[in-house]
Design a protein around this motif. Structure first.
Motif, PDB file in Angstrom:
ATOM      1  N   GLY A  23      21.673  92.443  53.100  1.00 20.26           N
ATOM      2  CA  GLY A  23      21.235  92.409  51.710  1.00 20.26           C
ATOM      3  C   GLY A  23      20.987  90.983  51.251  1.00 20.26           C
ATOM      4  N   ARG A  24      20.770  90.827  49.971  1.00 24.94           N
ATOM      5  CA  ARG A  24      20.400  89.505  49.450  1.00 24.94           C
ATOM      6  C   ARG A  24      21.485  88.458  49.606  1.00 24.94           C
ATOM      7  N   ASP A  25      22.759  88.875  49.739  1.00 25.95           N
ATOM      8  CA  ASP A  25      23.851  87.891  49.912  1.00 25.95           C
ATOM      9  C   ASP A  25      24.131  87.587  51.383  1.00 25.95           C
ATOM     10  N   LYS A  26      23.418  88.210  52.303  1.00 27.28           N
ATOM     11  CA  LYS A  26      23.510  87.942  53.756  1.00 27.28           C
ATOM     12  C   LYS A  26      24.926  88.102  54.321  1.00 27.28           C
ATOM     13  N   GLY A  27      25.729  88.981  53.729  1.00 35.32           N
ATOM     14  CA  GLY A  27      27.074  89.252  54.243  1.00 35.32           C
ATOM     15  C   GLY A  27      28.169  88.381  53.659  1.00 35.32           C
ATOM     16  N   ILE A  28      27.825  87.522  52.712  1.00 33.71           N
ATOM     17  CA  ILE A  28      28.824  86.607  52.147  1.00 33.71           C
ATOM     18  C   ILE A  28      29.917  87.367  51.397  1.00 33.71           C
ATOM     19  N   ILE A  29      29.540  88.348  50.589  1.00 33.19           N
ATOM     20  CA  ILE A  29      30.549  89.122  49.854  1.00 33.19           C
ATOM     21  C   ILE A  29      31.447  89.863  50.831  1.00 33.19           C
ATOM     22  N   ASN A  30      30.860  90.447  51.872  1.00 33.55           N
ATOM     23  CA  ASN A  30      31.639  91.151  52.886  1.00 33.55           C
ATOM     24  C   ASN A  30      32.648  90.220  53.566  1.00 33.55           C
ATOM     25  N   ALA A  31      32.214  89.009  53.904  1.00 31.93           N
ATOM     26  CA  ALA A  31      33.108  88.041  54.548  1.00 31.93           C
ATOM     27  C   ALA A  31      34.258  87.662  53.614  1.00 31.93           C
ATOM     28  N   ARG A  60      32.103  81.143  62.749  1.00 36.55           N
ATOM     29  CA  ARG A  60      32.114  79.754  63.207  1.00 36.55           C
ATOM     30  C   ARG A  60      32.417  78.798  62.051  1.00 36.55           C
ATOM     31  N   GLY A  61      33.355  77.876  62.296  1.00 36.64           N
ATOM     32  CA  GLY A  61      33.692  76.888  61.282  1.00 36.64           C
ATOM     33  C   GLY A  61      35.144  76.444  61.341  1.00 36.64           C
ATOM     34  N   GLY A  62      35.973  77.210  62.021  1.00 37.09           N
ATOM     35  CA  GLY A  62      37.374  76.838  62.134  1.00 37.09           C
ATOM     36  C   GLY A  62      37.577  75.686  63.106  1.00 37.09           C
ATOM     37  N   VAL A  63      38.695  74.991  62.934  1.00 34.49           N
ATOM     38  CA  VAL A  63      38.992  73.831  63.765  1.00 34.49           C
ATOM     39  C   VAL A  63      40.304  74.083  64.492  1.00 34.49           C
ATOM     40  N   GLU A  64      40.218  74.162  65.815  1.00 37.98           N
ATOM     41  CA  GLU A  64      41.388  74.442  66.644  1.00 37.98           C
ATOM     42  C   GLU A  64      42.136  73.177  67.030  1.00 37.98           C
ATOM     43  N   LYS A  65      41.390  72.071  67.177  1.00 39.34           N
ATOM     44  CA  LYS A  65      42.001  70.812  67.607  1.00 39.34           C
ATOM     45  C   LYS A  65      41.130  69.657  67.134  1.00 39.34           C
ATOM     46  N   LYS A  66      41.656  68.465  67.245  1.00 37.56           N
ATOM     47  CA  LYS A  66      40.886  67.273  66.886  1.00 37.56           C
ATOM     48  C   LYS A  66      39.706  67.159  67.849  1.00 37.56           C
ATOM     49  N   LEU A  67      38.531  66.845  67.307  1.00 39.89           N
ATOM     50  CA  LEU A  67      37.318  66.780  68.107  1.00 39.89           C
ATOM     51  C   LEU A  67      36.783  65.357  68.168  1.00 39.89           C
ATOM     52  N   LYS A  68      35.974  65.091  69.180  1.00 33.17           N
ATOM     53  CA  LYS A  68      35.329  63.783  69.308  1.00 33.17           C
ATOM     54  C   LYS A  68      34.107  63.672  68.406  1.00 33.17           C
ATOM     55  N   LEU A  69      33.523  64.810  68.042  1.00 33.16           N
ATOM     56  CA  LEU A  69      32.348  64.813  67.179  1.00 33.16           C
ATOM     57  C   LEU A  69      32.698  64.299  65.787  1.00 33.16           C
ATOM     58  N   GLY A  74      29.521  74.812  60.694  1.00 30.63           N
ATOM     59  CA  GLY A  74      30.118  76.121  60.511  1.00 30.63           C
ATOM     60  C   GLY A  74      29.230  76.989  59.633  1.00 30.63           C
ATOM     61  N   SER A  75      29.523  78.250  59.599  1.00 28.59           N
ATOM     62  CA  SER A  75      28.747  79.220  58.831  1.00 28.59           C
ATOM     63  C   SER A  75      29.285  79.350  57.405  1.00 28.59           C
ATOM     64  N   LEU A  76      28.375  79.556  56.456  1.00 30.10           N
ATOM     65  CA  LEU A  76      28.817  79.838  55.088  1.00 30.10           C
ATOM     66  C   LEU A  76      29.634  81.129  55.031  1.00 30.10           C
ATOM     67  N   LEU A  77      29.443  82.004  56.021  1.00 27.57           N
ATOM     68  CA  LEU A  77      30.270  83.216  56.090  1.00 27.57           C
ATOM     69  C   LEU A  77      31.733  82.837  56.337  1.00 27.57           C
ATOM     70  N   TYR A  78      31.971  81.810  57.159  1.00 31.04           N
ATOM     71  CA  TYR A  78      33.329  81.297  57.363  1.00 31.04           C
ATOM     72  C   TYR A  78      33.890  80.816  56.034  1.00 31.04           C
ATOM     73  N   LEU A  79      33.120  80.035  55.304  1.00 30.96           N
ATOM     74  CA  LEU A  79      33.603  79.472  54.044  1.00 30.96           C
ATOM     75  C   LEU A  79      33.940  80.578  53.045  1.00 30.96           C
ATOM     76  N   ALA A  80      33.128  81.631  53.008  1.00 27.46           N
ATOM     77  CA  ALA A  80      33.410  82.769  52.128  1.00 27.46           C
ATOM     78  C   ALA A  80      34.710  83.462  52.546  1.00 27.46           C
ATOM     79  N   MET A  81      34.886  83.679  53.847  1.00 23.01           N
ATOM     80  CA  MET A  81      36.111  84.307  54.334  1.00 23.01           C
ATOM     81  C   MET A  81      37.325  83.432  54.008  1.00 23.01           C
ATOM     82  N   TRP A  82      37.180  82.127  54.174  1.00 21.13           N
ATOM     83  CA  TRP A  82      38.249  81.170  53.882  1.00 21.13           C
ATOM     84  C   TRP A  82      38.621  81.222  52.403  1.00 21.13           C
ATOM     85  N   GLN A  83      37.629  81.322  51.520  1.00 18.96           N
ATOM     86  CA  GLN A  83      37.913  81.434  50.088  1.00 18.96           C
ATOM     87  C   GLN A  83      38.694  82.710  49.796  1.00 18.96           C
TER      88      GLN A  83
END
Length: 124
Positions: A23-31, A60-69, A74-83
């Motif tokens: 739908g128009r929210d691309k799964g953000i509400i579901n996440a 995608r978007g979680g951090v498991e360990k310190k990275l060199k990058l 990450g995905s806005l779907l991650y951010l919605a789920m995190w909220q």
């Protein structure tokens, strides 16, 4: 387009997959709703999110360990789920690419709906 919802009065779960995810929210509400549900089942993840950590979640978007990058994508779907996991109101602007820094690992994560960026980014 801005997507928002109140934690005190969340919308009902949409049973139709195509409406829910395409739908128009691309799964953000579901996440976001899934994050609210996850908080009930996994209080340790909720505690991590409330401490501004970015724990590993199904999107995608979680951090498991310190990275060199310098920055991870990450995905806005991650951010919605995190909220939802935190118990925050849903507040996502689909046209923006907000950045959060994981308090545990210090990794900067840029959140997007641009699947080209998501698929072409290094994970470490």
């Amino acid at each position: 387009m801005k997507i928002s919802a109140s934690f005190a009065n969340p919308p009902s779960f949409e049973p139709d997959y195509s409406v829910r995810m395409e739908g128009r929210d691309k799964g953000i509400i579901n996440a976001w709703l899934a994050g609210i549900d996850m908080a009930r089942q996994r209080p340790e993840l909720r505690a991590q999110a409330l401490s501004d950590e970015l724990p590993v979640l199904p999107y995608r978007g979680g951090v498991e360990k310190k990275l060199k990058l310098k920055q991870k994508i990450g995905s806005l779907l991650y951010l919605a789920m995190w909220q939802g996991l935190r118990g925050d109101d849903l507040d996502i602007d689909m046209d923006s690419e907000p950045v959060r820094v994981c308090s545990r690992h210090g990794v900067r994560v840029l959140f997007t709906l641009d699947y080209g960026k998501l698929m072409n980014s290094d994970s470490e």
